[in-house]
Design an enzyme around this catalytic site. Structure first.
Site, PDB file in Angstrom:
ATOM      1  N   CYS A 103      94.853 -59.841  18.123  1.00  0.00           N
ATOM      2  CA  CYS A 103      95.261 -61.156  17.635  1.00  0.00           C
ATOM      3  C   CYS A 103      95.175 -61.144  16.109  1.00  0.00           C
ATOM      4  O   CYS A 103      94.143 -60.784  15.541  1.00  0.00           O
ATOM      5  CB  CYS A 103      94.370 -62.243  18.225  1.00  0.00           C
ATOM      6  SG  CYS A 103      94.473 -62.354  20.025  1.00  0.00           S
TER       7      CYS A 103
ATOM      8  N   CYS B  17      77.062 -67.285  22.167  1.00  0.00           N
ATOM      9  CA  CYS B  17      78.381 -66.662  22.232  1.00  0.00           C
ATOM     10  C   CYS B  17      78.184 -65.197  22.622  1.00  0.00           C
ATOM     11  O   CYS B  17      77.612 -64.413  21.859  1.00  0.00           O
ATOM     12  CB  CYS B  17      79.081 -66.790  20.881  1.00  0.00           C
ATOM     13  SG  CYS B  17      80.761 -66.128  20.861  1.00  0.00           S
TER      14      CYS B  17
ATOM     15  N   CYS C  78      83.770 -68.174  14.092  1.00  0.00           N
ATOM     16  CA  CYS C  78      84.765 -67.838  15.106  1.00  0.00           C
ATOM     17  C   CYS C  78      85.758 -66.799  14.583  1.00  0.00           C
ATOM     18  O   CYS C  78      86.343 -66.958  13.519  1.00  0.00           O
ATOM     19  CB  CYS C  78      85.505 -69.104  15.519  1.00  0.00           C
ATOM     20  SG  CYS C  78      86.719 -68.838  16.814  1.00  0.00           S
TER      21      CYS C  78
ATOM     22  N   CYS D 276      87.927 -54.492  21.032  1.00  0.00           N
ATOM     23  CA  CYS D 276      88.904 -55.353  21.685  1.00  0.00           C
ATOM     24  C   CYS D 276      90.272 -54.679  21.630  1.00  0.00           C
ATOM     25  O   CYS D 276      90.534 -53.864  20.749  1.00  0.00           O
ATOM     26  CB  CYS D 276      88.955 -56.719  20.985  1.00  0.00           C
ATOM     27  SG  CYS D 276      89.905 -57.972  21.871  1.00  0.00           S
TER      28      CYS D 276
ATOM     29  N   GLU E  63      78.052 -57.479  18.982  1.00  0.00           N
ATOM     30  CA  GLU E  63      77.349 -58.610  18.400  1.00  0.00           C
ATOM     31  C   GLU E  63      77.315 -59.814  19.334  1.00  0.00           C
ATOM     32  O   GLU E  63      78.178 -59.974  20.197  1.00  0.00           O
ATOM     33  CB  GLU E  63      78.005 -59.012  17.065  1.00  0.00           C
ATOM     34  CG  GLU E  63      77.823 -57.951  15.993  1.00  0.00           C
ATOM     35  CD  GLU E  63      78.563 -58.275  14.700  1.00  0.00           C
ATOM     36  OE1 GLU E  63      78.182 -57.741  13.655  1.00  0.00           O
ATOM     37  OE2 GLU E  63      79.527 -59.062  14.735  1.00  0.00           O
TER      38      GLU E  63
ATOM     39  N   CYS F 280      92.304 -62.825  14.048  1.00  0.00           N
ATOM     40  CA  CYS F 280      90.942 -62.526  14.484  1.00  0.00           C
ATOM     41  C   CYS F 280      90.456 -61.205  13.905  1.00  0.00           C
ATOM     42  O   CYS F 280      91.057 -60.155  14.139  1.00  0.00           O
ATOM     43  CB  CYS F 280      90.889 -62.487  16.010  1.00  0.00           C
ATOM     44  SG  CYS F 280      89.250 -62.124  16.668  1.00  0.00           S
TER      45      CYS F 280
END
Length: 409
Positions: free
Chosen positions: A140, A129, A382, A136, A116, A143
Site C-alpha cells: 500500500c 495493535c 498508523c 508485508c 513490532e 503505508c
C-alpha cells in the site's frame, strides 16, 4: 501511474526455524493439543489431561513463564516439563514510550526476525495493535510498513505472545482460580475489570487474512474464557480486502471487521491499495454487506487515510456515503490524517479539508471521527511500523544467520 508491487501479493513465506534445543513452545497451543503432547511425551491419558489443564491455567490466567512457578504441580514434575517444553515470549529488542503515552516494542522471534507492536492508552480504554506477519506483501503506497519485504507469517504463539508480553509490561496479570483446580494461595475470582489492556486490533505488521489459520488460532486463545478471556466485541481485525477469506473470518473468528478502504474510485484505490486490482470495490463492499454478525451494534469500520489532492475532495466524501448506503452497510468511517515518512509519495490533507470531509459524511448520518495521531515521535503512528532490520532482503538475512552459526561453530 504504474501500480506498485504485485497485483496478486500472495507469496510463499519462510518456514519457522525449529528451536535448537528441541523443546516445544506451549504458548499458542490449545489445551487439547497440550494434553496430546504430554501424552506423547509419556504421561497416561488421565495425567496428561490434568497436567494440561493446570499448565493452561498458569500460562493464560497467571502469565507464568517458568514451570517452577506452577506451584500446584508436583516439584518432581516441573523439571520433567522444563526438559521437554518451554513457555515462550517474543524477545524485546527495544521498548519506547511516546510523549503521549503510546508504547512501542521492537520484538524478535526465536529464529531472529524482527517485528513490532504498539499499545495506545486512552481515558476509557487501552488498545494493543498486534502484528500478524514479519513484513508485508500488500505494498500500500501510503503505508511505511507496506514497503517491507515479507519474511514469514507469525505463529499463533508469536501472535498471542504479543498480548501476553503487553500484560507482562503493564503488570496486570489477573489473579484468580479455575474450577476444578486446588490452589493453595488465597485469591479472588478471576475478573477482567480494571485492565489497562481492554482492546486488541489486528492492525500491526502484515495482512491478517493472509495468515488466516494462525491468526484465528491465536485469537481463539485470546477469546477463550479459560484463556485470556477477552470478549470478541473488543477485538477488531483489519484487512485491506482479502475478499475470499472475509466470510470465514466472521464465521470462524467472529470479531469486529475493519476494512482499509482509503479510496472510493477504482483508479485511485488501484494506486493506493494495489490489492484492489485483484478484489475490486464492488466485490469488497458486497463481502462487507455479507459479513457474518455485522449490525448497527457491531458496525464495520472503514479506515480512510487522508491524502492531499488524491482522495479528499467533497466528491470523494459524497461517493463514500453513496457506496455505504447502496450496500446498506452498518458502518462508521475512521478518518486518519496521513503520517508522513521519508520518501512517501503523498502529503497529509489540510485540517480544514479533513474537517469538511468528516462533516459531509457525518451529515449523511454516518459516524466519521478523525483519528488523533498517536506515537508519531517514536514512529508508532498508523502505517509507520517498519523496523530497520526488516529493510534487509531474505538473502541478506540468510547470510547473516549463516555467519552467526559459523562463528558459533
Amino acid at each position: 501511474m504504474p501500480i506498485p508491487g504485485h497485483v496478486d501479493p500472495v507469496t510463499v513465506p519462510r518456514q519457522v526455524t525449529a528451536r535448537e534445543d528441541g523443546r516445544i513452545d506451549l504458548i499458542g497451543l490449545p489445551r487439547p493439543q497440550i494434553a496430546t503432547l504430554f501424552q506423547e511425551a509419556g504421561l497416561d491419558t488421565k495425567a496428561a489431561k490434568l497436567r494440561a489443564k493446570q499448565v493452561f491455567h498458569w500460562l493464560y490466567h497467571r502469565g507464568v513463564t517458568e514451570f517452577e512457578g506452577m506451584t500446584d504441580i508436583a516439584k518432581t514434575m516441573r523439571p520433567w516439563l522444563a526438559e521437554r517444553f518451554v513457555v515462550g515470549r517474543p524477545d524485546v529488542v527495544e521498548a519506547q514510550v511516546s510523549t503521549d503515552g503510546t508504547r512501542k516494542w521492537l520484538l524478535r522471534t526465536a529464529d531472529g526476525h524482527d517485528f513490532e507492536m504498539v499499545f495506545i492508552p486512552d481515558a476509557d480504554r487501552g488498545t494493543l495493535c498486534v502484528s500478524s506477519q514479519v513484513g508485508c506483501t500488500l505494498n500500500c503506497r501510503f503505508c511505511h510498513t507496506g514497503t517491507m519485504r515479507l519474511v514469514r507469517n507469525l505463529t499463533p504463539g508469536e501472535i498471542v505472545g504479543q498480548v501476553m508480553l503487553a500484560r507482562d509490561a503493564l503488570g496486570e496479570w489477573p489473579k484468580g482460580s479455575m474450577a476444578g483446580l486446588e490452589i493453595d494461595e488465597e485469591e479472588g475470582s478471576y475478573t477482567s475489570d480494571g485492565r489497562l489492556l481492554t482492546n486488541i486490533v489486528m492492525m500491526g505488521m502484515g495482512e491478517p487474512l493472509y495468515n488466516f489459520d494462525n491468526v484465528r488460532d491465536a485469537l481463539k486463545l485470546v477469546m477463550d474464557g479459560e484463556g485470556l478471556a477477552l470478549s470478541k466485541r473488543r477485538i477488531t481485525l483489519s484487512t485491506a480486502g482479502v475478499v475470499p477469506l472475509m466470510a470465514r473470518c466472521g464465521e470462524e473468528i467472529g470479531v469486529n471487521l475493519a476494512v482499509s478502504l482509503h479510496a472510493v474510485t477504482k483508479d485511485v484505490r488501484d494506486e493506493i491499495v494495489p490489492i484492489n486490482r485483484k478484489f475490486g470495490l464492488e466485490e469488497l463492499l458486497q463481502a462487507c454487506a455479507d459479513y457474518p454478525g455485522a449490525s448497527n451494534a457491531r458496525r464495520i469500520t472503514f479506515e480512510y487515510v487522508m491524502l492531499k489532492d488524491r482522495n479528499d475532495r467533497d466528491e470523494d466524501a459524497h461517493e463514500l456515503v453513496r457506496l455505504i448506503k447502496q450496500y446498506k452497510l452498518p458502518a462508521k468511517v475512521n478518518l486518519i490524517p496521513f503520517n508522513p515518512w521519508e520518501g512517501a509519495p503523498y502529503e497529509c490533507s489540510t485540517p480544514e479539508r479533513i474537517k469538511r470531509f468528516a462533516q459531509i459524511v457525518f451529515e449523511a448520518g454516518i459516524s466519521a471521527p478523525v483519528r488523533t495521531p498517536r506515537g508519531r515521535d517514536i514512529d508508532a503512528a498508523c502505517g509507520q511500523l517498519k523496523t530497520a532490520a526488516e529493510k534487509r532482503s531474505r538473502a541478506e538475512l540468510d547470510r547473516l544467520a549463516a555467519e552467526k552459526q559459523a562463528a558459533l561453530d
